[in-house]
Write an enzyme that holds these catalytic residues in place. Structure first.
Site, PDB file in Angstrom:
ATOM      1  CG  ASN A 175      49.256 -22.606  41.564  1.00 27.33           C
ATOM      2  OD1 ASN A 175      49.311 -22.234  40.597  1.00 27.33           O
ATOM      3  ND2 ASN A 175      48.991 -22.004  42.815  1.00 27.33           N
TER       4      ASN A 175
ATOM      5  CG  HIS B 119      44.255 -21.220  39.637  1.00 27.17           C
ATOM      6  ND1 HIS B 119      45.586 -21.526  38.766  1.00 27.17           N
ATOM      7  CD2 HIS B 119      44.956 -20.717  40.781  1.00 27.17           C
ATOM      8  CE1 HIS B 119      46.671 -21.215  39.711  1.00 27.17           C
ATOM      9  NE2 HIS B 119      46.084 -20.736  40.855  1.00 27.17           N
TER      10      HIS B 119
ATOM     11  CB  CYS C 182      46.931 -17.584  40.115  1.00 25.36           C
ATOM     12  SG  CYS C 182      48.341 -18.369  41.293  1.00 25.36           S
TER      13      CYS C 182
END
Length: 320
Positions: free
Chosen positions: A277, A247, A114
């Site tokens: 996500n 993020h 990520c």
């Protein structure tokens, strides 16, 4: 010395949009449960014939259009991904082929999950500042739906597929003001995919394993610290930040970082509700969304920050 600035952005989401209610028909969960804990309402899932490189290439085409550049003017390609098309070659070289780039420019992948886009953007910035590149294509692309156990309600509700891209171009004054990257492998057991391909078979689980509370606690602490560090080291203050582009993993983590910096959520580009996500794709996806919606304008100061398994984390302060 030459500097680097963002000259164009682009993104791509697969057509298949899956709601929380859709997932509630497959696992023991609900829209209320998912939304309350994560802020996620929807996520996009790649079609069976769509690979990570397909998503990446389409986002790249849109970024090139926005930058007003031909693909042949690109002299560096970096793809941040934890879900490559194959073991090798790199997804970046596959994207290079799909874009018809035949000038022999370097193309490689970066894997920091990520935080991958932060790592890729920082690397491309260094290439340009050193004079080794003039127009870099930096892409975050993922098909996390293929490493999710769709029977595990604690993880399958969190992730989605997508891609975001930026063209980073040489400039006379800094666009990328400051960046900082960190990692600590002592926490690898909190978030990983333990499976390995060897001797013709997969050894270990091929699915995401996550200690949710452990990840949350570490992420909140380290994202606040690295945000402070990047702003202070650049000689800025939090009050000078026009937008946080974080993020997009969990709304509560995002809110915690904004609160720590003394910034309201009105200064946060928030897409987690629509995308879930998307790992390395989430920051460039949010960035492109903010720019195309008119939220983010030229000359504004942006703080990009994210954390992923490893742990690996990073932040970039830039002027758009």
């Amino acid at each position: 010395m030459q500097y680097a600035k963002i000259s164009g952005t682009g993104s791509y989401l697969p057509a298949n949009r899956v709601s929380n209610d859709d997932l509630a028909q497959k696992v023991d969960t609900s829209d209320e449960w998912i939304t309350a804990r994560t802020g996620i309402k929807f996520r996009h899932i790649a079609a069976e014939n769509e690979k990570t490189s397909d998503l990446a290439a389409e986002a790249a085409r849109r970024a090139l259009d926005a930058a007003g550049l031909d693909s042949g003017e690109i002299d560096l390609i970096i793809v941040a991904t934890a879900t490559p098309d194959m073991q090798f070659p790199s997804t970046a070289t596959i994207v290079q082929q799909k874009l018809g780039i035949t000038n022999g420019c370097p193309a490689f992948d970066v894997q920091a999950v990520c935080a991958g886009f932060m790592y890729a953007l920082t690397t491309a910035n260094a290439y340009i500042k050193s004079g080794m590149a003039k127009n870099a294509l930096v892409i975050g692309a993922e098909t996390f739906s293929r490493i999710v156990d769709w029977n595990d309600r604690t993880t399958c509700v969190l992730f989605g597929d997508g891609a975001g891209a930026v063209v980073l171009s040489a400039a006379d004054k800094p666009g990328i003001i400051h960046s900082k990257l960190k990692a600590d492998g002592n926490y690898l057991k909190l978030l990983n995919v333990p499976g390995q391909i060897a001797c013709g078979k997969v050894s270990g689980s091929p699915y995401i394993s996550m200690d949710g509370p452990g990840v949350f606690k570490f992420a909140v602490k380290m994202l606040s610290k690295i945000a402070d560090d990047v702003i202070e080291e650049a000689g800025y203050t939090a009050a000078q930040i026009d937008w946080i582009v974080p993020h997009q993993a969990n709304r509560r983590i995002i809110e915690s970082t904004a609160k720590h910096l003394g910034l309201s959520m009105d200064k946060v580009v928030l897409t987690v509700q629509d995308h879930g996500n998307t790992s390395a794709a989430s920051i460039p996806l949010a960035l492109d969304t903010g720019i195309r919606s008119g939220q983010i304008k030229r000359g504004q100061n942006l703080l990009l920050e994210g954390i992923g398994g490893g742990f690996a984390w990073g932040a970039v302060l830039l002027q758009y």
